[in-house]
Design a protein around this motif. Structure first.
Motif, PDB file in Angstrom:
ATOM      1  N   ASP A  49      43.812 -95.915  57.085  1.00  0.00           N
ATOM      2  CA  ASP A  49      44.189 -94.592  56.611  1.00  0.00           C
ATOM      3  C   ASP A  49      45.397 -94.729  55.693  1.00  0.00           C
ATOM      4  O   ASP A  49      46.416 -95.291  56.072  1.00  0.00           O
ATOM      5  N   GLY A  50      45.281 -94.238  54.501  1.00  0.00           N
ATOM      6  CA  GLY A  50      46.355 -94.361  53.520  1.00  0.00           C
ATOM      7  C   GLY A  50      45.978 -93.652  52.240  1.00  0.00           C
ATOM      8  O   GLY A  50      44.931 -92.984  52.158  1.00  0.00           O
ATOM      9  N   ALA A  51      46.793 -93.822  51.235  1.00  0.00           N
ATOM     10  CA  ALA A  51      46.594 -93.102  49.971  1.00  0.00           C
ATOM     11  C   ALA A  51      45.267 -93.442  49.312  1.00  0.00           C
ATOM     12  O   ALA A  51      44.578 -92.555  48.791  1.00  0.00           O
ATOM     13  N   LEU A  52      44.869 -94.722  49.314  1.00  0.00           N
ATOM     14  CA  LEU A  52      43.645 -95.111  48.624  1.00  0.00           C
ATOM     15  C   LEU A  52      42.411 -94.506  49.283  1.00  0.00           C
ATOM     16  O   LEU A  52      41.534 -93.951  48.609  1.00  0.00           O
ATOM     17  N   LYS A  53      42.328 -94.607  50.586  1.00  0.00           N
ATOM     18  CA  LYS A  53      41.194 -94.036  51.309  1.00  0.00           C
ATOM     19  C   LYS A  53      41.113 -92.526  51.068  1.00  0.00           C
ATOM     20  O   LYS A  53      40.031 -91.979  50.823  1.00  0.00           O
ATOM     21  N   LYS A  54      42.255 -91.876  51.089  1.00  0.00           N
ATOM     22  CA  LYS A  54      42.292 -90.430  50.836  1.00  0.00           C
ATOM     23  C   LYS A  54      41.838 -90.114  49.418  1.00  0.00           C
ATOM     24  O   LYS A  54      41.128 -89.132  49.179  1.00  0.00           O
ATOM     25  N   ASP A  55      42.253 -90.952  48.464  1.00  0.00           N
ATOM     26  CA  ASP A  55      41.874 -90.721  47.065  1.00  0.00           C
ATOM     27  C   ASP A  55      40.363 -90.862  46.868  1.00  0.00           C
ATOM     28  O   ASP A  55      39.745 -90.098  46.117  1.00  0.00           O
ATOM     29  N   ILE A  56      39.763 -91.860  47.521  1.00  0.00           N
ATOM     30  CA  ILE A  56      38.314 -92.058  47.413  1.00  0.00           C
ATOM     31  C   ILE A  56      37.577 -90.845  47.962  1.00  0.00           C
ATOM     32  O   ILE A  56      36.677 -90.294  47.316  1.00  0.00           O
TER      33      ILE A  56
END
Length: 339
Positions: A49-56
């Motif tokens: 869980d982090g910025a990249l997963k949220k962005d995708i």
């Protein structure tokens, strides 16, 4: 020469000095990760869980919401993924392993080949032959081992190879060097109406032989380096000739995409290591729709490998163009599939 087929790992393999890494566990099929999503409610359970997963997730959500300015029609939801170093490990390249497998079979059938190049260099593990010969010698090896067969014969050879090959240094079947987080990403995109393609520097036929089984991607959704073909009327089959038709790497990737797909991808994923995917990512960014670009950064020496380009071109380009970078170390909970 195209970096996704051969480079220095070829010489390391010839010397029998492949780098060892962590032991991998047994694999699951691409469909297994879909089941995990249904159980957990998390479309990307192997991603931290982090910025990249949220962005995708945010990107997929916004472009699939009808009635909004960012909506992308289903027919335009094209996603392209490089293969070596993006969907599976590339140290060494599987293409190299297949070439050596073919050399062994050809020399066994015709021992006289052991005294002819490039077979002689492989049999004798003569890395200087390839170092001195450069691209010409490497292309010669590919042509000698990948052509002269009908497509049915080649596919049979490829499937036999994949059924028994072990990945050097890890000593696991080739299916176990796939990246579990990427299997989940492929499934997540498909579940949201994206059509997923492999766009590889490897030869198109070798990847087609396993694309459906390994990634859930049918062979007609594989774009790769190809040789010239001719039709053999007597055999009523297609024969591959020892001459390159399309070098599907770097600037060749947008060409291959246009040739086989006919439209720009809105989602494109490659990896850092040889700058071979930058043209594909740039091409994707030129879409009239909102687009998303990803680069896998191999920075996990414990679970996979750690290697970067000397000039850092891919990561510098990613920063300049605002591509998203996957840190294997920080963004992936695990790298390879579980039992």
């Amino acid at each position: 020469m195209y970096r996704k087929i051969y480079i220095l790992p070829l010489f390391l393999l010839l010397l029998g000095s492949c780098k060892k890494s962590d032991t991998l566990t047994t694999t699951t099929s691409p469909k297994d990760s879909t089941a995990a999503v249904a159980t957990s409610g998390d479309p990307l359970p192997s991603w931290n869980d982090g910025a990249l997963k949220k962005d995708i997730i945010a990107y997929v959500t916004k472009v699939t919401k009808e009635g909004t300015p960012d909506f992308i029609p289903v027919e335009d939801r094209i996603a392209t993924f490089d293969n070596d170093g993006t969907l599976w490990a590339e140290k060494p390249y599987v293409q190299e392993l297949f070439a050596f497998y073919r050399v062994k079979k050809l020399v066994t059938a015709n021992p006289a080949l052991a005294q002819k190049q490039p077979f002689k260099a492989v049999v004798e593990k003569d890395k200087t032959y390839f170092e001195k010969g450069g691209d010409k010698a490497l292309i010669e090896l590919v042509a000698a081992t990948h052509t002269g067969l009908t497509e049915d014969e080649f596919e049979a050879e490829a499937k036999e190879f994949f059924a028994g090959a072990q990945y050097p240094g890890k000593n696991v079947p080739l299916k176990q060097i796939r990246y579990q987080p990427q299997l989940e990403l492929l499934n997540y995109l498909r579940a949201n109406g994206f059509k997923t393609f492999i766009v590889t520097g490897g030869t198109i036929e070798l990847v087609r032989a396993i694309s459906a089984d390994f990634y859930g991607i049918p062979k007609n959704q594989v774009v790769g380096t190809s040789f010239k073909y001719k039709y053999d009327a007597d055999k009523n089959s297609i024969i591959r000739e020892p001459a390159l038709d399309l070098l599907n790497d770097k600037e060749g990737k947008p060409v291959g995409i246009q040739l086989h797909i006919g439209q720009r991808p809105v989602f494109a994923c490659g990896n850092e290591g040889g700058a071979g995917d930058l043209a594909m990512l740039k091409y994707s960014q030129g879409s009239k729709y909102p687009s998303f670009q990803l680069i896998v950064n191999h920075n996990d020496s414990i679970r996979e490998y750690s290697y970067q380009e000397k000039d850092n071109l891919s990561l510098n380009t990613a920063a300049k163009n605002k591509y998203h970078v996957i840190s294997m170390k920080d963004d992936w909970k695990k790298i390879f599939p579980d039992k």
